[in-house]
Design a protein around this motif. Structure first.
Motif, PDB file in Angstrom:
ATOM      1  N   ARG A   8       0.613  -0.976   0.052  1.00 32.11           N
ATOM      2  CA  ARG A   8       0.022  -0.192  -0.158  1.00 32.11           C
ATOM      3  C   ARG A   8       0.992   1.189   0.235  1.00 32.11           C
ATOM      4  O   ARG A   8       2.136   1.156   0.599  1.00 32.11           O
ATOM      5  N   ASN A  15      -4.689  10.646   4.194  1.00 31.07           N
ATOM      6  CA  ASN A  15      -4.458   9.950   5.144  1.00 31.07           C
ATOM      7  C   ASN A  15      -4.431  10.436   6.481  1.00 31.07           C
ATOM      8  O   ASN A  15      -4.770  10.565   7.765  1.00 31.07           O
ATOM      9  N   ARG A  19      -9.255  12.080   5.821  1.00 32.07           N
ATOM     10  CA  ARG A  19     -10.397  12.037   4.994  1.00 32.07           C
ATOM     11  C   ARG A  19     -10.458  10.849   4.003  1.00 32.07           C
ATOM     12  O   ARG A  19      -9.574  10.103   3.766  1.00 32.07           O
ATOM     13  N   PHE A  20     -12.048  10.680   3.498  1.00 29.64           N
ATOM     14  CA  PHE A  20     -12.228   9.610   2.550  1.00 29.64           C
ATOM     15  C   PHE A  20     -11.597   9.970   1.169  1.00 29.64           C
ATOM     16  O   PHE A  20     -11.910  11.026   0.905  1.00 29.64           O
ATOM     17  N   THR A  21     -10.775   9.155   0.742  1.00 34.14           N
ATOM     18  CA  THR A  21      -9.933   9.622  -0.368  1.00 34.14           C
ATOM     19  C   THR A  21     -10.358   8.899  -1.800  1.00 34.14           C
ATOM     20  O   THR A  21     -10.633   9.553  -2.886  1.00 34.14           O
ATOM     21  N   GLY A  22     -10.516   7.454  -1.976  1.00 37.55           N
ATOM     22  CA  GLY A  22     -10.838   6.914  -3.095  1.00 37.55           C
ATOM     23  C   GLY A  22     -10.296   7.425  -4.213  1.00 37.55           C
ATOM     24  O   GLY A  22      -8.618   7.267  -4.456  1.00 37.55           O
ATOM     25  N   GLU A  87      -7.587   2.801  -5.902  1.00 39.72           N
ATOM     26  CA  GLU A  87      -8.374   2.723  -4.566  1.00 39.72           C
ATOM     27  C   GLU A  87      -9.809   2.507  -5.064  1.00 39.72           C
ATOM     28  O   GLU A  87     -10.223   2.890  -5.806  1.00 39.72           O
ATOM     29  N   TYR A  90     -15.023   5.989  -3.455  1.00 38.71           N
ATOM     30  CA  TYR A  90     -15.735   6.221  -2.309  1.00 38.71           C
ATOM     31  C   TYR A  90     -16.962   7.087  -2.233  1.00 38.71           C
ATOM     32  O   TYR A  90     -17.411   7.198  -1.306  1.00 38.71           O
ATOM     33  N   LYS A  98     -13.095  11.227   8.246  1.00 38.01           N
ATOM     34  CA  LYS A  98     -13.917   9.857   8.632  1.00 38.01           C
ATOM     35  C   LYS A  98     -14.574   9.932  10.248  1.00 38.01           C
ATOM     36  O   LYS A  98     -15.570   9.426  10.378  1.00 38.01           O
ATOM     37  N   ARG A 114     -17.056   1.728   5.235  1.00 39.94           N
ATOM     38  CA  ARG A 114     -15.522   1.349   5.102  1.00 39.94           C
ATOM     39  C   ARG A 114     -14.975  -0.012   4.731  1.00 39.94           C
ATOM     40  O   ARG A 114     -14.308  -0.368   3.818  1.00 39.94           O
ATOM     41  N   ARG A 115     -15.688  -1.027   5.351  1.00 43.36           N
ATOM     42  CA  ARG A 115     -15.106  -2.416   5.190  1.00 43.36           C
ATOM     43  C   ARG A 115     -16.167  -3.401   4.666  1.00 43.36           C
ATOM     44  O   ARG A 115     -15.517  -4.471   4.598  1.00 43.36           O
ATOM     45  N   ASN A 184      -7.684  -0.604  -0.251  1.00 40.82           N
ATOM     46  CA  ASN A 184      -8.960  -1.451  -0.629  1.00 40.82           C
ATOM     47  C   ASN A 184      -8.893  -2.119  -1.976  1.00 40.82           C
ATOM     48  O   ASN A 184      -9.294  -3.242  -2.164  1.00 40.82           O
TER      49      ASN A 184
HETATM   50  O1  LIG Z   1      -9.805   6.940   2.084  1.00 37.17           O
HETATM   51  C1  LIG Z   1      -9.593   5.941   1.442  1.00 37.17           C
HETATM   52  O2  LIG Z   1      -9.588   5.774   0.394  1.00 37.17           O
HETATM   53  C2  LIG Z   1      -9.049   4.476   1.987  1.00 37.17           C
HETATM   54  C3  LIG Z   1      -7.793   4.420   1.877  1.00 37.17           C
HETATM   55  O3  LIG Z   1      -6.803   5.310   2.537  1.00 37.17           O
HETATM   56  O4  LIG Z   1      -9.574   4.590   3.438  1.00 37.17           O
HETATM   57  P1  LIG Z   1     -10.206   3.427   4.096  1.00 37.17           P
HETATM   58  O5  LIG Z   1      -9.209   2.710   5.051  1.00 37.17           O
HETATM   59  O6  LIG Z   1     -11.110   4.108   5.347  1.00 37.17           O
HETATM   60  O7  LIG Z   1     -11.132   2.452   3.306  1.00 37.17           O
END
Ligand SMILES: O=C(O)[C@@H](CO)OP(=O)(O)O
Length: 248
Positions: A8, A15, A19-22, A87, A90, A98, A114-115, A184
């Motif tokens: 990764r 990070n 913040r949610f990045t996607g 990624e 999101y 987050k 998230r998961r 992800n």
């Molecule tokens: O924000 C994101 O795109 C991902 C990876 O940094 O975060 P998360 O771990 O919340 O899936």
């Protein structure tokens, strides 16, 4: 037996901001740069060398690969940039903090977003300036291939063809490969490689900038996997990723 390295990217600016990045194309922080260089040192010390690299079309993964290869004195390594390693998209969460999102909607809802395997966040509206339509790096794609949101299942459905069409054949041809990607998109790949259930994938987190070695048999089934480097630091980093979606 084949050996591949999954990694990764190092810490990104979003990070750091939690913040949610996607698909947002943010860069590495100073810490992320140091993590990528450290990964190169660790790989070199462990005697790794590569014939081919795969990465996404997002700069945090690309730069991580460059820095890791620079430390290994392997800047010449051929690189395949594949959008399918991006990624997980999101959706409408991209850009939101987050913890603030967890304070508003609850830790459990954020854990689902998230998961969970098959619950996507709300999509970006088609006319939202955050969509990737019109971005030249996706010019070769059909509009329907450019996501407005994704759950992990959707990500698996694009990562798997990348594995089947290009990565697995390269491994079978004897190429020693490294994949520099995202939390992800790597969870998607690992779910498939290790046959992890939809329920158990919720508990899998990937730390920034730590080389993860997979040893594969002749059928590309995993024999074992392990992180290189300081195991207690890796464990702490894993817990930190898991906690990012909590209100406090
Ligand atoms: O924000 C994101 O795109 C991902 C990876 O940094 O975060 P998360 O771990 O919340 O899936």
């Amino acid at each position: 037996m084949y050996k591949i390295v999954l990694m990764r990217h190092g810490e990104s600016t979003w990070n750091l901001d939690n913040r949610f990045t996607g698909w947002t194309d943010v860069d590495l922080t100073e810490k992320g740069i140091a993590e990528a260089r450290q990964a190169g040192k660790v790989l070199k010390e462990a005697g790794f060398s590569f014939d081919l690299a795969y990465t996404s079309v997002l700069k945090r993964a690309i730069r991580t690969l460059w820095l890791t290869m620079d430390e290994m004195d392997m800047m010449w390594l051929p690189v395949i940039n594949d959008w399918r390693l991006n990624e997980r998209h999101y959706g409408a969460l991209q850009g939101l903090n987050k913890s603030e999102t967890a304070a508003k909607y609850g830790d459990e809802q954020v854990l689902v977003w998230r998961r969970s395997y098959d619950t996507p966040p709300n999509p970006l509206p088609e006319n939202d300036p955050r969509t990737s339509f019109g971005d030249p790096r996706y010019a070769g794609l059909q509009r329907s291939q450019i996501p407005l949101t994704e759950c992990l299942k959707d990500t698996v459905e694009r990562v798997m063809p990348a594995w089947d069409d290009t990565i697995a054949p390269a491994i079978r041809a004897g190429k020693r490969i490294i994949i520099s990607a995202h939390g992800n998109s790597l969870r998607a790949l690992i779910k498939m490689l290790d046959g992890i259930s939809d329920a158990d994938i919720v508990g899998l987190n990937i730390p920034n900038g730590q080389p993860l070695v997979y040893e594969l048999d002749a059928d590309l089934k995993p024999i074992k996997h392990y992180y290189l480097g300081d195991q207690s630091a890796i464990e702490a980093a894993l817990q930190a990723v898991a906690s990012q979606g909590k209100a406090k």
